[in-house]
Design a protein around this motif. Structure first.
Motif, PDB file in Angstrom:
ATOM      1  N   LEU A 179      83.074  27.862  45.017  1.00 46.32           N
ATOM      2  CA  LEU A 179      82.550  28.366  43.746  1.00 46.32           C
ATOM      3  C   LEU A 179      81.580  29.493  44.072  1.00 46.32           C
ATOM      4  O   LEU A 179      80.861  29.428  45.075  1.00 46.32           O
ATOM      5  N   VAL A 180      81.567  30.501  43.220  1.00 50.62           N
ATOM      6  CA  VAL A 180      80.647  31.615  43.437  1.00 50.62           C
ATOM      7  C   VAL A 180      79.498  31.501  42.434  1.00 50.62           C
ATOM      8  O   VAL A 180      79.720  31.299  41.234  1.00 50.62           O
ATOM      9  N   HIS A 181      78.276  31.610  42.951  1.00 51.74           N
ATOM     10  CA  HIS A 181      77.069  31.587  42.119  1.00 51.74           C
ATOM     11  C   HIS A 181      76.547  33.016  42.083  1.00 51.74           C
ATOM     12  O   HIS A 181      76.136  33.547  43.118  1.00 51.74           O
ATOM     13  N   LEU A 182      76.583  33.613  40.911  1.00 44.91           N
ATOM     14  CA  LEU A 182      76.298  35.036  40.783  1.00 44.91           C
ATOM     15  C   LEU A 182      75.053  35.264  39.929  1.00 44.91           C
ATOM     16  O   LEU A 182      74.990  34.791  38.784  1.00 44.91           O
ATOM     17  N   LEU A 183      74.096  35.956  40.502  1.00 41.25           N
ATOM     18  CA  LEU A 183      72.862  36.269  39.771  1.00 41.25           C
ATOM     19  C   LEU A 183      73.113  37.444  38.828  1.00 41.25           C
ATOM     20  O   LEU A 183      73.503  38.534  39.267  1.00 41.25           O
ATOM     21  N   MET A 184      72.894  37.197  37.544  1.00 42.03           N
ATOM     22  CA  MET A 184      73.137  38.223  36.531  1.00 42.03           C
ATOM     23  C   MET A 184      71.825  38.910  36.175  1.00 42.03           C
ATOM     24  O   MET A 184      70.751  38.313  36.268  1.00 42.03           O
ATOM     25  N   ASN A 185      71.920  40.144  35.722  1.00 45.33           N
ATOM     26  CA  ASN A 185      70.708  40.844  35.302  1.00 45.33           C
ATOM     27  C   ASN A 185      70.282  40.383  33.909  1.00 45.33           C
ATOM     28  O   ASN A 185      71.136  40.152  33.053  1.00 45.33           O
ATOM     29  N   PRO A 186      68.979  40.233  33.690  1.00 41.84           N
ATOM     30  CA  PRO A 186      68.512  39.772  32.385  1.00 41.84           C
ATOM     31  C   PRO A 186      68.907  40.753  31.283  1.00 41.84           C
ATOM     32  O   PRO A 186      68.873  41.965  31.510  1.00 41.84           O
ATOM     33  N   PRO A 187      69.282  40.233  30.112  1.00 44.09           N
ATOM     34  CA  PRO A 187      69.591  41.156  29.016  1.00 44.09           C
ATOM     35  C   PRO A 187      68.312  41.859  28.585  1.00 44.09           C
ATOM     36  O   PRO A 187      67.220  41.314  28.741  1.00 44.09           O
ATOM     37  N   GLY A 188      68.441  43.048  28.075  1.00 46.25           N
ATOM     38  CA  GLY A 188      67.262  43.738  27.540  1.00 46.25           C
ATOM     39  C   GLY A 188      66.904  43.097  26.217  1.00 46.25           C
ATOM     40  O   GLY A 188      66.735  41.873  26.126  1.00 46.25           O
ATOM     41  N   GLU A 189      66.853  43.894  25.186  1.00 47.76           N
ATOM     42  CA  GLU A 189      66.504  43.359  23.865  1.00 47.76           C
ATOM     43  C   GLU A 189      67.628  42.452  23.351  1.00 47.76           C
ATOM     44  O   GLU A 189      68.802  42.813  23.429  1.00 47.76           O
ATOM     45  N   MET A 210      73.601  41.281  22.476  1.00 46.80           N
ATOM     46  CA  MET A 210      72.789  41.555  23.674  1.00 46.80           C
ATOM     47  C   MET A 210      73.680  42.162  24.761  1.00 46.80           C
ATOM     48  O   MET A 210      74.915  42.100  24.681  1.00 46.80           O
ATOM     49  N   ASP A 211      73.034  42.722  25.763  1.00 48.41           N
ATOM     50  CA  ASP A 211      73.755  43.323  26.876  1.00 48.41           C
ATOM     51  C   ASP A 211      73.467  42.524  28.142  1.00 48.41           C
ATOM     52  O   ASP A 211      72.357  42.556  28.671  1.00 48.41           O
ATOM     53  N   THR A 212      74.465  41.801  28.595  1.00 51.19           N
ATOM     54  CA  THR A 212      74.299  41.001  29.817  1.00 51.19           C
ATOM     55  C   THR A 212      74.989  41.716  30.987  1.00 51.19           C
ATOM     56  O   THR A 212      75.544  41.087  31.873  1.00 51.19           O
ATOM     57  N   GLY A 213      74.975  43.030  30.929  1.00 54.72           N
ATOM     58  CA  GLY A 213      75.731  43.843  31.894  1.00 54.72           C
ATOM     59  C   GLY A 213      76.841  44.554  31.153  1.00 54.72           C
ATOM     60  O   GLY A 213      77.254  45.657  31.487  1.00 54.72           O
ATOM     61  N   ASP A 270      59.521  34.087  24.696  1.00 60.29           N
ATOM     62  CA  ASP A 270      60.452  34.245  23.583  1.00 60.29           C
ATOM     63  C   ASP A 270      61.499  35.337  23.865  1.00 60.29           C
ATOM     64  O   ASP A 270      61.133  36.498  24.075  1.00 60.29           O
ATOM     65  N   LYS A 271      62.740  34.957  23.890  1.00 62.54           N
ATOM     66  CA  LYS A 271      63.879  35.878  24.101  1.00 62.54           C
ATOM     67  C   LYS A 271      63.818  36.643  25.421  1.00 62.54           C
ATOM     68  O   LYS A 271      64.370  37.738  25.546  1.00 62.54           O
ATOM     69  N   LYS A 272      63.111  36.050  26.401  1.00 58.99           N
ATOM     70  CA  LYS A 272      63.078  36.665  27.744  1.00 58.99           C
ATOM     71  C   LYS A 272      63.533  35.632  28.765  1.00 58.99           C
ATOM     72  O   LYS A 272      62.996  34.514  28.807  1.00 58.99           O
ATOM     73  N   TYR A 273      64.499  36.027  29.577  1.00 60.88           N
ATOM     74  CA  TYR A 273      65.096  35.104  30.539  1.00 60.88           C
ATOM     75  C   TYR A 273      65.153  35.724  31.926  1.00 60.88           C
ATOM     76  O   TYR A 273      65.248  36.938  32.074  1.00 60.88           O
ATOM     77  N   THR A 274      65.120  34.845  32.921  1.00 62.76           N
ATOM     78  CA  THR A 274      65.255  35.333  34.294  1.00 62.76           C
ATOM     79  C   THR A 274      66.109  34.320  35.077  1.00 62.76           C
ATOM     80  O   THR A 274      66.477  33.271  34.543  1.00 62.76           O
ATOM     81  N   ASP A 275      66.397  34.623  36.334  1.00 64.89           N
ATOM     82  CA  ASP A 275      67.198  33.725  37.191  1.00 64.89           C
ATOM     83  C   ASP A 275      68.469  33.250  36.490  1.00 64.89           C
ATOM     84  O   ASP A 275      68.785  32.059  36.503  1.00 64.89           O
ATOM     85  N   ILE A 276      69.178  34.167  35.904  1.00 65.82           N
ATOM     86  CA  ILE A 276      70.407  33.803  35.183  1.00 65.82           C
ATOM     87  C   ILE A 276      71.542  33.731  36.196  1.00 65.82           C
ATOM     88  O   ILE A 276      71.875  34.741  36.836  1.00 65.82           O
ATOM     89  N   ILE A 277      72.098  32.544  36.346  1.00 60.30           N
ATOM     90  CA  ILE A 277      73.150  32.380  37.368  1.00 60.30           C
ATOM     91  C   ILE A 277      74.439  31.906  36.723  1.00 60.30           C
ATOM     92  O   ILE A 277      74.490  30.871  36.046  1.00 60.30           O
TER      93      ILE A 277
END
Ligand SMILES: N[C@H](CCC[C@H](N)C(=O)O)C(=O)O
Length: 259
Positions: free
Chosen positions: A112-122, A132-135, A237-244
């Motif tokens: 399985l691949v665990h991929l770190l995604m970039n946090p969405p902006g607004e 939202m933009d998750t990439g 609020d509406k801010k996320y990090t470490d999205i895998i």
């Protein structure tokens, strides 16, 4: 002759080309569209070139099935990681470059691949949907009966509405199926059809589920072509990090095509 691999991640399928010597003309949109065509070509939701990039193990150059350069692709990213591993570009952990910048990923012993995604902006929270933009850009709407839902007709109407017609958007429909689980169906721009899975799309749905339903990480997501999972840390609020984004990335076959 073009030597390629076909890979799929939860049924989102890609033509993978080792282009470390930069011989593939990435402006030849017609050729990419031909290669991705399911009747005249190989058939795939997208095409990915693996190229070298200074400071990283590799670069992933992603095209949609219509031949145009896409934005970030989560399932394609996982497939690129697994392919790059078979090319010997890294051992356990990689960092690579994609349309939305740098990504890190690991491959576990179950492949399985665990991929770190970039946090969405607004993150836009609207009456009946999220955006939202998750990439890649993603519209997310919650539905109650996804199994009997006309994803193509509904998705196409939103993708071509006044707001999105020009740039396009991917459109996701999500249903809550448990405390930490969702079903998701996606209409993808650039493929202009429903696909079996969309990695950046399920990432957007998981974040929307946290906002809308206070659903906690990790979230299991069932898609038409299999099972994915999204983990995240909420910062505020509406801010996320470490999205895998976690899921399979499977080689299907290796062949050559005239081109
Ligand atoms: N299937 C992809 C998303 C592709 C996004 C593409 N359709 C675009 O908007 O350029 C994924 O797994 O994330």
């Amino acid at each position: 002759m073009i030597n390629f691999w076909k890979y799929q991640g939860a049924g989102n399928d890609f033509i993978m080309i080792d282009d470390r010597n930069n011989t593939f003309n990435s402006n030849d949109f017609e050729k990419v569209a031909f290669l991705c065509h399911r009747r005249f070509g190989i058939g795939a939701d997208g095409l990915i070139l693996i190229r070298l990039k200074e400071g990283y193990d590799f670069e992933m150059v992603y095209f949609n099935a219509d031949g145009h350069l896409g934005s970030m692709c989560g399932n394609g990213g996982r497939c690129a990681v697994r392919f790059a591993h078979t090319l010997g570009l890294f051992e356990n952990k990689t960092s690579f470059w994609a349309a939305d910048g740098a990504h890190e990923a690991t491959l576990d012993d179950k492949q399985l691949v665990h991929l770190l995604m970039n946090p969405p902006g607004e993150i836009e929270v609207n009456n009946d949907h999220y955006f939202m933009d998750t990439g890649s850009p993603h519209y997310v709407r919650f539905e109650n009966d996804l199994a009997n839902f006309d994803c193509v007709t509904e998705g196409k109407a939103i993708r071509h509405n006044e707001r999105f017609n020009e740039e396009g958007t991917n459109v996701n429909f999500a249903q809550v199926t448990g405390k930490q689980s969702l079903d998701v169906r996606t209409f993808e721009r650039g493929v202009e059809d429903e696909t079996y899975a969309c990695g950046t799309g399920v990432t957007a749905c998981a974040i929307a589920a946290n906002i809308e339903h206070d659903m906690q990480s990790p979230i299991q997501v069932k898609v038409l072509g299999g099972q994915l999972a999204v983990g995240f840390t909420k910062v505020s609020d509406k801010k996320y990090t470490d999205i895998i984004l976690t899921g399979p990335a499977t080689p299907v076959f290796n062949a050559e095509i005239e081109g």
